[in-house]
Design a protein around this motif. Structure first.
Motif, PDB file in Angstrom:
ATOM      1  N   MET A   1       0.668  -1.314  -0.070  1.00  0.00           N
ATOM      2  CA  MET A   1       0.064   0.053  -0.018  1.00  0.00           C
ATOM      3  C   MET A   1       0.753   1.299   0.017  1.00  0.00           C
ATOM      4  N   GLN A   2       2.058   0.915   0.479  1.00  0.00           N
ATOM      5  CA  GLN A   2       3.039   2.248   0.463  1.00  0.00           C
ATOM      6  C   GLN A   2       3.856   2.366  -0.912  1.00  0.00           C
ATOM      7  N   TRP A   3       3.853   1.542  -1.770  1.00  0.00           N
ATOM      8  CA  TRP A   3       4.227   1.694  -3.073  1.00  0.00           C
ATOM      9  C   TRP A   3       3.731   2.459  -3.949  1.00  0.00           C
ATOM     10  N   ARG A   4       4.673   2.962  -4.783  1.00  0.00           N
ATOM     11  CA  ARG A   4       4.007   3.996  -5.872  1.00  0.00           C
ATOM     12  C   ARG A   4       4.511   3.831  -7.219  1.00  0.00           C
ATOM     13  N   TRP A   5       3.675   3.748  -8.107  1.00  0.00           N
ATOM     14  CA  TRP A   5       3.738   3.485  -9.536  1.00  0.00           C
ATOM     15  C   TRP A   5       4.096   4.480 -10.268  1.00  0.00           C
ATOM     16  N   SER A   6       4.655   4.482 -11.326  1.00  0.00           N
ATOM     17  CA  SER A   6       4.478   5.651 -12.493  1.00  0.00           C
ATOM     18  C   SER A   6       3.201   5.581 -13.115  1.00  0.00           C
ATOM     19  N   PRO A   7       2.315   6.628 -13.031  1.00  0.00           N
ATOM     20  CA  PRO A   7       1.077   6.700 -13.414  1.00  0.00           C
ATOM     21  C   PRO A   7       0.775   5.655 -14.815  1.00  0.00           C
ATOM     22  N   PRO A   8      -0.143   4.553 -14.600  1.00  0.00           N
ATOM     23  CA  PRO A   8      -0.198   3.907 -15.797  1.00  0.00           C
ATOM     24  C   PRO A   8      -0.967   4.659 -16.999  1.00  0.00           C
ATOM     25  N   THR A   9      -0.543   4.481 -18.109  1.00  0.00           N
ATOM     26  CA  THR A   9      -1.092   5.175 -19.412  1.00  0.00           C
ATOM     27  C   THR A   9      -1.400   4.169 -20.422  1.00  0.00           C
ATOM     28  N   LEU A  10      -2.567   4.474 -21.119  1.00  0.00           N
ATOM     29  CA  LEU A  10      -2.808   3.771 -22.366  1.00  0.00           C
ATOM     30  C   LEU A  10      -2.768   4.888 -23.585  1.00  0.00           C
ATOM     31  N   HIS A  11      -2.050   4.753 -24.448  1.00  0.00           N
ATOM     32  CA  HIS A  11      -1.807   5.722 -25.499  1.00  0.00           C
ATOM     33  C   HIS A  11      -1.841   7.125 -25.021  1.00  0.00           C
ATOM     34  N   THR A  12      -0.877   7.277 -24.225  1.00  0.00           N
ATOM     35  CA  THR A  12      -0.728   8.683 -23.421  1.00  0.00           C
ATOM     36  C   THR A  12      -1.964   9.066 -22.534  1.00  0.00           C
ATOM     37  N   VAL A  13      -2.793   8.554 -22.393  1.00  0.00           N
ATOM     38  CA  VAL A  13      -4.047   8.706 -21.490  1.00  0.00           C
ATOM     39  C   VAL A  13      -3.835   7.857 -20.043  1.00  0.00           C
ATOM     40  N   SER A  14      -4.014   8.727 -18.830  1.00  0.00           N
ATOM     41  CA  SER A  14      -3.825   8.178 -17.762  1.00  0.00           C
ATOM     42  C   SER A  14      -4.865   7.185 -17.530  1.00  0.00           C
ATOM     43  N   VAL A  15      -4.777   6.058 -16.963  1.00  0.00           N
ATOM     44  CA  VAL A  15      -5.654   4.920 -16.709  1.00  0.00           C
ATOM     45  C   VAL A  15      -5.670   4.272 -15.523  1.00  0.00           C
ATOM     46  N   ARG A  16      -6.475   3.604 -15.016  1.00  0.00           N
ATOM     47  CA  ARG A  16      -6.216   2.653 -13.899  1.00  0.00           C
ATOM     48  C   ARG A  16      -5.557   1.423 -14.412  1.00  0.00           C
ATOM     49  N   ALA A  17      -4.985   0.635 -13.558  1.00  0.00           N
ATOM     50  CA  ALA A  17      -4.536  -0.733 -14.024  1.00  0.00           C
ATOM     51  C   ALA A  17      -4.439  -1.785 -12.749  1.00  0.00           C
ATOM     52  N   ARG A  18      -4.161  -2.943 -13.225  1.00  0.00           N
ATOM     53  CA  ARG A  18      -4.054  -4.245 -12.050  1.00  0.00           C
ATOM     54  C   ARG A  18      -2.746  -4.712 -12.374  1.00  0.00           C
TER      55      ARG A  18
END
Length: 87
Positions: A56-73
């Motif tokens: 829960m304390q980890w941080r990812w680079s914001p996920p993107t799909l075709h330069t659009v920010s998206v949620r990811a799993r």
């Protein structure tokens, strides 16, 4: 992963000696790169809180799909060996 915190070996698991334990941590990541939902599986219950708290304390680079920010799993593996987590 931009920021990672390693879990501590849980005191409740100290009786489970001499075996490597691998927890699978299934993570839902927000558009901002912050986890918002975590499920732990594949290891004794004694390890779940430790793995969940750390990830829960980890941080990812914001996920993107075709330069659009998206949620990811994603799924990450946390390994525990004889009182010390693998780093």
């Amino acid at each position: 992963v931009r920021k990672r915190r390693y879990p501590e070996y849980p005191s409740a698991a100290r009786a489970i000696k001499g075996v490597e334990h691998r927890c699978l941590v299934h993570v839902a990541i927000a558009k901002t790169g912050i986890p918002y939902e975590i499920e732990v599986s594949g290891c004794p219950d004694a390890f779940h809180d430790s793995a969940r708290t750390a990830v829960m304390q980890w941080r990812w680079s914001p996920p993107t799909l075709h330069t659009v920010s998206v949620r990811a799993r994603t799924t990450v593996e946390i390994k525990y060996r004889d009182y010390v987590s693998t780093r």
